[in-house]
Design an enzyme around this catalytic site. Structure first.
Site, PDB file in Angstrom:
ATOM      1  N   LYS A  97       0.847  -1.186   0.000  1.00 19.81           N
ATOM      2  CA  LYS A  97       0.000   0.000   0.000  1.00 19.81           C
ATOM      3  C   LYS A  97       0.884   1.237   0.000  1.00 19.81           C
ATOM      4  O   LYS A  97       1.694   1.436   0.903  1.00 19.81           O
ATOM      5  CB  LYS A  97      -0.928   0.027   1.216  1.00 19.81           C
ATOM      6  CG  LYS A  97      -1.858   1.239   1.191  1.00 19.81           C
ATOM      7  CD  LYS A  97      -2.481   1.517   2.538  1.00 19.81           C
ATOM      8  CE  LYS A  97      -3.117   2.901   2.520  1.00 19.81           C
ATOM      9  NZ  LYS A  97      -3.572   3.320   3.845  1.00 19.81           N
ATOM     10  N   ASN A 123      -8.698   1.664  10.227  1.00 23.83           N
ATOM     11  CA  ASN A 123      -7.905   1.347  11.403  1.00 23.83           C
ATOM     12  C   ASN A 123      -8.461   2.059  12.630  1.00 23.83           C
ATOM     13  O   ASN A 123      -8.968   1.447  13.568  1.00 23.83           O
ATOM     14  CB  ASN A 123      -6.453   1.700  11.165  1.00 23.83           C
ATOM     15  CG  ASN A 123      -5.522   1.260  12.306  1.00 23.83           C
ATOM     16  OD1 ASN A 123      -4.320   1.474  12.241  1.00 23.83           O
ATOM     17  ND2 ASN A 123      -6.033   0.631  13.352  1.00 23.83           N
ATOM     18  N   THR A 124      -8.404   3.401  12.612  1.00 25.28           N
ATOM     19  CA  THR A 124      -8.781   4.184  13.788  1.00 25.28           C
ATOM     20  C   THR A 124     -10.216   3.917  14.226  1.00 25.28           C
ATOM     21  O   THR A 124     -10.504   3.883  15.425  1.00 25.28           O
ATOM     22  CB  THR A 124      -8.590   5.682  13.503  1.00 25.28           C
ATOM     23  OG1 THR A 124      -7.268   5.905  13.008  1.00 25.28           O
ATOM     24  CG2 THR A 124      -8.800   6.512  14.757  1.00 25.28           C
ATOM     25  N   GLY A 131      -7.964   9.254  10.100  1.00 22.26           N
ATOM     26  CA  GLY A 131      -8.222   9.297  11.526  1.00 22.26           C
ATOM     27  C   GLY A 131      -9.291  10.272  11.972  1.00 22.26           C
ATOM     28  O   GLY A 131      -9.528  10.434  13.169  1.00 22.26           O
ATOM     29  N   ALA A 158      -9.519   5.617   4.686  1.00 26.17           N
ATOM     30  CA  ALA A 158      -9.356   6.767   5.581  1.00 26.17           C
ATOM     31  C   ALA A 158     -10.653   7.548   5.772  1.00 26.17           C
ATOM     32  O   ALA A 158     -11.373   7.835   4.832  1.00 26.17           O
ATOM     33  CB  ALA A 158      -8.274   7.719   5.100  1.00 26.17           C
ATOM     34  N   GLY A 159     -10.933   7.873   7.034  1.00 24.62           N
ATOM     35  CA  GLY A 159     -12.050   8.741   7.368  1.00 24.62           C
ATOM     36  C   GLY A 159     -13.306   8.046   7.845  1.00 24.62           C
ATOM     37  O   GLY A 159     -14.234   8.707   8.311  1.00 24.62           O
TER      38      GLY A 159
END
Length: 331
Positions: A174, A283-284, A235, A261-262
């Site tokens: 990635k 992830n977050t 995040g 993301a987001g």
């Protein structure tokens, strides 16, 4: 004459005659779990024993850190296919931000993910007995996806992934090249430059990018195997801010499109899948939930529900009411 070498940025006394293999042994590091760079050149694992060190040499010793295969309950007629490999899960997860590796492993298991992103960081040569991610998340069970988190130039990203390939042997990677520390938005010119180099070296590049259909198509034309537009800043948990551009990217792409993301909660993941995206990376949203294991399970179900809703085809939106009960025979 130099009587020291630099290992992961720290000076170490050097008496001469050491090989890379003997240095790793002295540090208590398992050579099978790391990659070594000597004076900016990667040392193949097969050459550790015969590669001699000299005073003044600079070494980087890196490994993977945290930055489950599961039968899906929803029947999907088409698996997610990335670079010729099929996956049953359309949820990809990161391995960072958890309180420890045990929680990381449990969250991945609950998510049903088969692909996990990993960062490449220096080995702690002061305490080589510290646990490593590979001790908890088996790379024989999960597809490790090395990423370039924290890289701000094409050169940094390419160097990182060359080390990652040496450490684990994986070509699927990635790529993300960030533009600034505040927004963590991608620097698209640097991203494109890095992608061109990596593709030419045989890497299979999944690429984090802006939600820009033109730039996304350029990355695909470069040879990237998957396009990964952001939903919102990394995040942030804001969810999909520009569904129209995400949809356009998907409609124009001949390779998988995954939102990256987001994402903040399960409904965000479901929306991404309802747009027709091939998958979601997060992830977050899981790691910083109050109960990460429960959120991982929720995300698994959201991905399944969103995919099934997309395949089923939603009803058309209407301006006025349309009764669901027939009017014929009304009393």
């Amino acid at each position: 004459m130099n009587n020291h070498i630099i290992v992961n940025g720290e000076k170490r006394n050097f008496s001469g005659g050491e090989s890379v293999e003997s240095l790793l042994d002295a540090l208590g590091i398992d050579s099978r779990k790391v990659a070594v760079e000597l004076n900016l050149e990667i040392v193949p694992r097969s050459s550790y024993l015969n590669t001699r060190l000299n005073g003044g040499d600079r070494l980087e010793i890196v490994h993977f850190i945290g930055g489950g295969t599961d039968d899906l309950s929803v029947a999907d007629p088409e698996p997610l296919e990335v670079a010729g490999v099929s996956y049953r899960s359309r949820l990809l997860v990161g391995t960072g931000k958890y309180k420890d590796f045990e929680e990381t492993a449990l969250a991945i298991e609950a998510s049903g993910a088969e692909i996990v992103t990993v960062a490449v960081r220096r080995v702690n040569v002061t305490d080589p007995n510290q646990p490593m991610l590979v001790d908890f998340v088996d790379p024989n069970r999960y597809t490790y996806l090395p990423n370039t988190a924290g890289c701000y130039t094409a050169d940094e990203a390419v160097r990182t992934l060359r080390l990652a390939r040496e450490a684990g042997g994986w070509d699927l990677v990635k790529l993300e090249v960030l533009g600034d520390q505040r927004t963590l938005y991608p620097d698209m010119p640097e991203t494109l430059s890095a992608a061109e180099t990596l593709v030419s070296e045989g890497f299979k590049v999944m690429v984090y990018c802006a939600d820009d259909p033109i730039q996304a198509k350029r990355l695909e034309d470069t040879g990237c195997v998957a396009i990964m537009p952001l939903a919102a800043p990394i995040g942030s948990g804001l969810g999909i801010q520009n569904p129209v551009t995400i949809r356009i990217i998907k409609e124009n792409a001949a390779v998988p499109v995954l939102v990256d993301a987001g994402v903040g909660t399960a409904s965000d993941a479901a929306i991404a899948m309802e747009l027709g995206c091939d998958g979601v990376l997060m992830n977050t949203a899981i790691a910083e939930a109050t109960y990460p294991i429960a959120m991982a399970r929720a995300m698994k179900l959201a991905i399944e529900a969103g995919r099934l809703a997309y395949l089923a085809g939603r009803m058309p939106k209407k301006r006025y009411a349309d009764p669901s009960s027939p009017l014929a025979g009304l009393i």
